[in-house]
Design a protein around this motif. Structure first.
Motif, PDB file in Angstrom:
ATOM      1  N   GLN A 298      -4.843   3.419 -17.596  1.00 23.65           N
ATOM      2  CA  GLN A 298      -4.620   3.271 -16.162  1.00 23.65           C
ATOM      3  C   GLN A 298      -4.850   1.827 -15.715  1.00 23.65           C
ATOM      4  OE1 GLN A 298      -7.136   5.706 -13.703  1.00 23.65           O
ATOM      5  NE2 GLN A 298      -6.070   5.166 -11.802  1.00 23.65           N
ATOM      6  N   GLU A 299      -5.939   1.212 -16.208  1.00 24.91           N
ATOM      7  CA  GLU A 299      -6.214  -0.181 -15.863  1.00 24.91           C
ATOM      8  C   GLU A 299      -5.111  -1.088 -16.386  1.00 24.91           C
ATOM      9  OE1 GLU A 299     -11.108  -0.305 -15.936  1.00 24.91           O
ATOM     10  OE2 GLU A 299      -9.985  -0.502 -17.816  1.00 24.91           O
ATOM     11  N   ARG A 300      -4.707  -0.828 -17.603  1.00 20.92           N
ATOM     12  CA  ARG A 300      -3.661  -1.659 -18.219  1.00 20.92           C
ATOM     13  C   ARG A 300      -2.358  -1.570 -17.428  1.00 20.92           C
ATOM     14  NH1 ARG A 300      -2.919  -4.104 -23.040  1.00 20.92           N
ATOM     15  NH2 ARG A 300      -0.761  -4.467 -23.654  1.00 20.92           N
TER      16      ARG A 300
ATOM     17  N   GLN B 246       0.773  -6.005 -12.051  1.00 23.53           N
ATOM     18  CA  GLN B 246       0.396  -7.219 -11.334  1.00 23.53           C
ATOM     19  C   GLN B 246       0.950  -8.452 -12.044  1.00 23.53           C
ATOM     20  OE1 GLN B 246      -3.798  -7.582 -10.676  1.00 23.53           O
ATOM     21  NE2 GLN B 246      -3.620  -9.523  -9.583  1.00 23.53           N
ATOM     22  N   LEU B 247       0.894  -8.448 -13.370  1.00 19.43           N
ATOM     23  CA  LEU B 247       1.393  -9.583 -14.141  1.00 19.43           C
ATOM     24  C   LEU B 247       2.905  -9.718 -13.989  1.00 19.43           C
ATOM     25  CD1 LEU B 247       0.135 -11.681 -16.154  1.00 19.43           C
ATOM     26  CD2 LEU B 247       1.121 -10.288 -17.956  1.00 19.43           C
ATOM     27  N   ILE B 248       3.595  -8.608 -14.070  1.00 14.08           N
ATOM     28  CA  ILE B 248       5.045  -8.638 -13.904  1.00 14.08           C
ATOM     29  C   ILE B 248       5.412  -9.094 -12.501  1.00 14.08           C
ATOM     30  CG2 ILE B 248       7.126  -7.202 -13.831  1.00 14.08           C
ATOM     31  CD1 ILE B 248       5.819  -5.485 -16.047  1.00 14.08           C
ATOM     32  N   ASN B 249       4.616  -8.651 -11.524  1.00 16.31           N
ATOM     33  CA  ASN B 249       4.868  -9.086 -10.152  1.00 16.31           C
ATOM     34  C   ASN B 249       4.691 -10.594 -10.016  1.00 16.31           C
ATOM     35  OD1 ASN B 249       5.284  -8.244  -7.246  1.00 16.31           O
ATOM     36  ND2 ASN B 249       3.388  -9.412  -7.080  1.00 16.31           N
ATOM     37  N   GLU B 250       3.663 -11.140 -10.682  1.00 16.54           N
ATOM     38  CA  GLU B 250       3.452 -12.581 -10.655  1.00 16.54           C
ATOM     39  C   GLU B 250       4.655 -13.309 -11.229  1.00 16.54           C
ATOM     40  OE1 GLU B 250       0.323 -16.021 -12.216  1.00 16.54           O
ATOM     41  OE2 GLU B 250      -0.024 -13.914 -12.695  1.00 16.54           O
ATOM     42  N   ALA B 251       5.163 -12.791 -12.350  1.00 18.94           N
ATOM     43  CA  ALA B 251       6.323 -13.416 -12.987  1.00 18.94           C
ATOM     44  C   ALA B 251       7.544 -13.357 -12.081  1.00 18.94           C
ATOM     45  CB  ALA B 251       6.618 -12.736 -14.317  1.00 18.94           C
TER      46      ALA B 251
ATOM     47  N   ASP C 288      -1.245 -18.289  -9.541  1.00 18.07           N
ATOM     48  CA  ASP C 288      -1.613 -16.870  -9.413  1.00 18.07           C
ATOM     49  C   ASP C 288      -0.932 -16.179  -8.237  1.00 18.07           C
ATOM     50  OD1 ASP C 288      -2.666 -14.404  -9.734  1.00 18.07           O
ATOM     51  OD2 ASP C 288      -4.756 -15.058  -9.858  1.00 18.07           O
ATOM     52  N   PHE C 289       0.304 -15.769  -8.484  1.00 17.00           N
ATOM     53  CA  PHE C 289       1.078 -15.010  -7.499  1.00 17.00           C
ATOM     54  C   PHE C 289       0.999 -13.512  -7.796  1.00 17.00           C
ATOM     55  CE2 PHE C 289       2.595 -19.193  -6.789  1.00 17.00           C
ATOM     56  CZ  PHE C 289       3.204 -19.224  -5.550  1.00 17.00           C
ATOM     57  N   GLY C 290      -0.115 -13.092  -8.397  1.00 17.77           N
ATOM     58  CA  GLY C 290      -0.245 -11.705  -8.847  1.00 17.77           C
ATOM     59  C   GLY C 290      -0.145 -10.663  -7.753  1.00 17.77           C
ATOM     60  N   ILE C 291      -0.601 -10.992  -6.526  1.00 13.91           N
ATOM     61  CA  ILE C 291      -0.496 -10.004  -5.447  1.00 13.91           C
ATOM     62  C   ILE C 291       0.478 -10.483  -4.364  1.00 13.91           C
ATOM     63  CG2 ILE C 291      -2.819  -9.118  -5.848  1.00 13.91           C
ATOM     64  CD1 ILE C 291      -3.704 -10.561  -3.283  1.00 13.91           C
ATOM     65  N   ALA C 292       1.358 -11.406  -4.765  1.00 12.89           N
ATOM     66  CA  ALA C 292       2.356 -11.896  -3.819  1.00 12.89           C
ATOM     67  C   ALA C 292       3.306 -10.780  -3.420  1.00 12.89           C
ATOM     68  CB  ALA C 292       3.147 -13.045  -4.438  1.00 12.89           C
ATOM     69  N   ARG C 293       3.820 -10.909  -2.199  1.00 11.98           N
ATOM     70  CA  ARG C 293       4.860  -9.984  -1.768  1.00 11.98           C
ATOM     71  C   ARG C 293       6.186 -10.687  -1.950  1.00 11.98           C
ATOM     72  NH1 ARG C 293       5.153  -9.071   4.286  1.00 11.98           N
ATOM     73  NH2 ARG C 293       6.655 -10.757   4.097  1.00 11.98           N
ATOM     74  N   ALA C 294       7.056 -10.073  -2.730  1.00 11.49           N
ATOM     75  CA  ALA C 294       8.337 -10.690  -3.033  1.00 11.49           C
ATOM     76  C   ALA C 294       9.388  -9.601  -3.190  1.00 11.49           C
ATOM     77  CB  ALA C 294       8.223 -11.498  -4.329  1.00 11.49           C
ATOM     78  N   PRO C 295      10.677  -9.959  -3.109  1.00  6.01           N
ATOM     79  CA  PRO C 295      11.724  -8.972  -3.357  1.00  6.01           C
ATOM     80  C   PRO C 295      11.542  -8.323  -4.722  1.00  6.01           C
ATOM     81  CG  PRO C 295      12.647 -10.981  -2.458  1.00  6.01           C
ATOM     82  CD  PRO C 295      11.212 -11.280  -2.766  1.00  6.01           C
TER      83      PRO C 295
ATOM     84  N   ILE D 217       6.932  -4.786  -7.790  1.00  6.63           N
ATOM     85  CA  ILE D 217       6.643  -3.530  -8.476  1.00  6.63           C
ATOM     86  C   ILE D 217       5.363  -2.907  -7.953  1.00  6.63           C
ATOM     87  CG2 ILE D 217       5.918  -2.558 -10.695  1.00  6.63           C
ATOM     88  CD1 ILE D 217       7.919  -4.196 -12.063  1.00  6.63           C
ATOM     89  N   ALA D 218       4.311  -3.701  -7.813  1.00  8.42           N
ATOM     90  CA  ALA D 218       3.004  -3.128  -7.485  1.00  8.42           C
ATOM     91  C   ALA D 218       2.619  -3.475  -6.062  1.00  8.42           C
ATOM     92  CB  ALA D 218       1.954  -3.645  -8.461  1.00  8.42           C
ATOM     93  N   GLU D 219       2.964  -2.655  -5.106  1.00 11.34           N
ATOM     94  CA  GLU D 219       2.591  -2.897  -3.725  1.00 11.34           C
ATOM     95  C   GLU D 219       1.202  -2.360  -3.439  1.00 11.34           C
ATOM     96  OE1 GLU D 219       2.710  -4.583  -0.283  1.00 11.34           O
ATOM     97  OE2 GLU D 219       4.392  -4.698  -1.659  1.00 11.34           O
ATOM     98  N   ASN D 220       0.817  -1.263  -4.103  1.00  8.82           N
ATOM     99  CA  ASN D 220      -0.505  -0.687  -3.884  1.00  8.82           C
ATOM    100  C   ASN D 220      -1.169  -0.487  -5.233  1.00  8.82           C
ATOM    101  OD1 ASN D 220      -2.772   0.692  -3.194  1.00  8.82           O
ATOM    102  ND2 ASN D 220      -1.757   2.279  -2.003  1.00  8.82           N
ATOM    103  N   LEU D 221      -2.198  -1.271  -5.478  1.00  3.30           N
ATOM    104  CA  LEU D 221      -2.889  -1.184  -6.763  1.00  3.30           C
ATOM    105  C   LEU D 221      -4.255  -0.541  -6.590  1.00  3.30           C
ATOM    106  CD1 LEU D 221      -2.049  -4.722  -8.171  1.00  3.30           C
ATOM    107  CD2 LEU D 221      -0.879  -2.578  -8.626  1.00  3.30           C
TER     108      LEU D 221
END
Length: 334
Positions: A46-48, A54-59, A151-158, A161-165
């Motif tokens: 679950q953590e992974r 979050q990592l994919i969102n940063e990318a 570190d754009f890990g919790i950025a909001r972007a088009p 993937i992860a809006e609520n972690l």
């Protein structure tokens, strides 16, 4: 330690935490060093999953941005059990570490650093990317205090993937109750769980500027709920009242950026950029006028000083005039 991931050869370790590690890797194709983020293999599924998102969102957020003051993302991929992101390898230090050590920035350096970061945010916002976690730990200073936003890990972007972690845990970062961000620098709307837009980054950058100028955070409390209440409802001290050496012009920029109501802040990071530019330009003009009005013997002998105003030049002229007069006298009486 890993020896290879993807096409990258691992050559060293930069840092490690409970979530994962950052390594130095070498790209043999481009022949350059990169920083590579990967996860701790001991994370629960679950953590992974949450941190991979979050990592994919940063990318996806930072990977579409190309700006001299935003870290460059080169690649993000999954290979076997490893999900990783390869990015620009930065040589320098986090702003947070310098502040923790009590480093005192020159006023013009503060203005210059914040101006470049606000310009980077304006560019990101134009690409519909809102960082949402602007803080000193996410600002990297390379040579000559050139800042890089990371570190754009919790950025909001088009295509986020992860809006609520909810449920994920990250040191110094809140993910519970839909709060995304670092408490000391988050905006009032983040602190109260309201919807945010690009103006939340402007507030957080103002909070960073406050700390760089005064050497302290705008709000401090060991109790998270009390800290969030202060952020949401209490006005920060004016920087020039904390330290009388801080120009009122810079203090006003901080206070406008940190207005409780988003509509009273700068409505774009570009507005904040232009305000800081005006401060720097006006300061240079004032110093130039002061230098021109000073007596020659009080003006510092420097590279920017007119050659005819330098003491060494004047002394040379006097000596040369004396020599010419002596020769003329001798010729006249020959």
């Amino acid at each position: 330690m890993l020896s290879r991931i993807g096409r990258f050869h691992i050559t060293g370790e930069l840092g490690r935490g409970t979530v994962g590690a950052v390594y130095i890797g070498h790209d043999p194709v481009i022949d350059r060093d990169v920083a590579i983020k990967i996860f701790n293999p001991k994370l629960t599924p679950q953590e992974r999953r949450a941190h991979e998102q979050q990592l994919i969102n940063e990318a996806r957020a930072a990977g579409r941005l190309s700006h001299p003051h935003i870290v460059t993302i080169f690649e993000a991929s999954s290979e076997g059990p490893e999900t990783y992101i390869a990015m620009e390898f930065l040589r320098g230090r986090e702003l947070s570490k310098l502040l923790d050590e009590g480093h005192k920035f020159e006023l013009d350096d503060v203005a210059s650093i914040i101006w470049k970061l606000s310009d980077a945010l304006h560019y990101a916002h134009q690409q519909n990317v809102v960082h949402r976690d602007i803080k000193p730990a996410n600002i990297f200073l390379v040579a000559d205090h050139q800042p890089k936003l990371v570190d754009f890990g919790i950025a909001r972007a088009p295509n986020r993937i992860a809006e609520n972690l909810a449920g994920a845990e990250e040191p110094f970062t809140l993910f519970r109750n839909n709060l995304l961000g670092t408490p000391n620098y988050m905006s009032p709307e983040q602190a109260t769980g309201r919807e945010v837009d690009s103006r939340t980054d402007i507030y957080s950058l103002g909070a960073v500027m406050f700390e760089m100028l005064t050497g302290r955070k705008p709000f401090v409390s060991r109790d998270t709920d009390k800290l969030l209440h202060l952020i949401a409802y209490k006005a920060p001290d004016k920087p020039h009242e904390v330290d009388a050496s801080i120009p009122i012009a810079l203090s006003k920029i901080v206070m406008k950026a940190m207005s409780k109501q988003p509509e009273r802040r700068y409505q774009s990071a570009d507005e904040m950029t232009n305000e800081i530019k005006r401060y720097l330009i006006d300061g240079k003009r004032a110093r130039r006028r002061l230098k021109m009005s000073m007596p020659v013997d009080e003006v510092e002998d420097g590279a920017d000083q007119p050659i005819y105003a330098r003491p060494s030049f004047l002394i040379g002229c006097i000596a040369l005039a004396g020599a010419v007069a002596m020769v003329a006298w001798q010729v006249w009486h020959f």
